[in-house]
Design an enzyme around this catalytic site. Sequence first.
Site, PDB file in Angstrom:
ATOM      1  N   HIS A 145       0.831  -1.218   0.000  1.00 60.94           N
ATOM      2  CA  HIS A 145       0.000   0.000   0.000  1.00 60.94           C
ATOM      3  C   HIS A 145       0.869   1.273   0.000  1.00 60.94           C
ATOM      4  CE1 HIS A 145      -3.370  -2.609   0.498  1.00 60.94           C
ATOM      5  NE2 HIS A 145      -3.050  -2.950   1.730  1.00 60.94           N
ATOM      6  N   ASP A 166      -4.825  -8.177  -3.795  1.00 64.92           N
ATOM      7  CA  ASP A 166      -5.198  -8.006  -2.397  1.00 64.92           C
ATOM      8  C   ASP A 166      -6.513  -8.697  -2.019  1.00 64.92           C
ATOM      9  OD1 ASP A 166      -5.288  -7.113   0.192  1.00 64.92           O
ATOM     10  OD2 ASP A 166      -5.177  -5.000  -0.237  1.00 64.92           O
TER      11      ASP A 166
HETATM   12 ZN   LIG Z   1      -3.303  -6.882   2.435  1.00 65.47          ZN
END
Ligand SMILES: [Zn+2]
Length: 463
Positions: free
Chosen positions: A276, A327
């Site tokens: 991220h 993800d």
């Molecule tokens: Zn994750």
Amino acid sequence: MTQVFEIEHLHQPDGWLSPGYLEIGGDGRILSVSAKKPEGTNVTTLRGFGVPGLSNLHSHAFQRALAGRTEFVTGARAQDNLWTWRKEMYRMVDRLTPEDYEAIAGLVYLEMLQFGMTAVCEFHYVHHQAGGQFHANPAEMSDRLIAAADRTGLGLTLLPVLYAHGGIGKPVEPTQRRFAHSVDDYLKLIETLRSRRGDHANLNVGLALHSLRAVTPDEAKAALAGMKAMDPKARLHIHVSETTHEVVEVEAGLGARPVQWLLDNIGLDADWCLVHATHLDASEVAGMAASGAVAGLCPLTEATMGDGFFALTEYHRAGGAWGIGTDSHYSTSTAEELRMLECGKRLQLNRRNVIAQSENGQEAHSGRILFNTALAGGEQASAQGGGALVAGRRADLVMLDPDSNVLLGHGPQTALDGWLLGGTQNPVRDVMVAGKWVIRDRHHPQQAAIIEAYRKAMARLTA
Ligand SMILES: [Zn+2]
């Protein structure tokens, strides 16, 4: 046995060979690539565009079961965000059996192959039984992921996650007991999984720290030291700075913003993948780019969670490495993820071709830059041995169908733009992992059985 292919257009790091000849050894590695037909060999001709398979650098396979199931508000969930989504995710975790875990991963891994990915970094944290007791085989859930990868043929970089706290200075919550390990038990699990590699082709094992919220500095350092003692080149992953809430908590608890803290206290290098990294200040962008670590961007999941925008243009211009992960699997498509990344930034900056404009003034195609950067970042984060169709690399080949709507009228110069930014039809026709075809003419031999297992798991989980 050696195989030789004549490929109409063969992707190379600096352009295309049209045609290109790819010679693959019996060990699944590329022996040679050339523009000239090798003498005295049987050659199989493949139409279309041959590109390297991409490594997906971040996956929680089981979360696929939640996609499309939390897209509503109620009175109690009027303020819906990552943290309220997480509550729903934990409710599902409570019910997950090992069979479900394997069935869901099977479907997700099949989908990744269908969209041109040939390996995945699985950030795996559902380790134990629902109350937190270990399974009789403490590696049960990990073994289920390995089985799913074997069944589909996808390369797997398995990253068991160390998860020891429910926040800085807090014990794990009851809903998190399935995730928790002591550092010693965690390192035992890694050792067990490393011993599986002999029996499973294309399996790599690395380390993951859930986040700086979930491990103390001492736990992080002890786990890293233990991993390095087993494998000095192990891949190291961590979730970092996904939300402003996390940045504030780490700053208050550890005295620095998360990426800055890692730079100052752990030391980042090319072994690391920071997943991220959405909320960075300018000094973190510069420090992270210079460190060589990969940013693990998960564009559609981050968009779905409303996380925020990564500093893509600044980071790319600074030479930072990045790749893409799917993800929570709101998408498993290479094209959708890269399009979300590029087009999200266009919306934010009111400009076109933002990634290409970060290439220091050279003429550049967005599709090629997006693909090549994600390819290099994915290989760096997964260490699967692929990532390029050049001698010595693993033969992970994806053939794009020139008759697909998105590629009609495209030649090599714009084929990647057409695939990634020019339409929604999926052009992936054939997929090879380590010299073996796993998808031919869009067909995977286990497809029907994998979908049936997923159907049964979903029926159980939603009953
Ligand atoms: Zn994750």
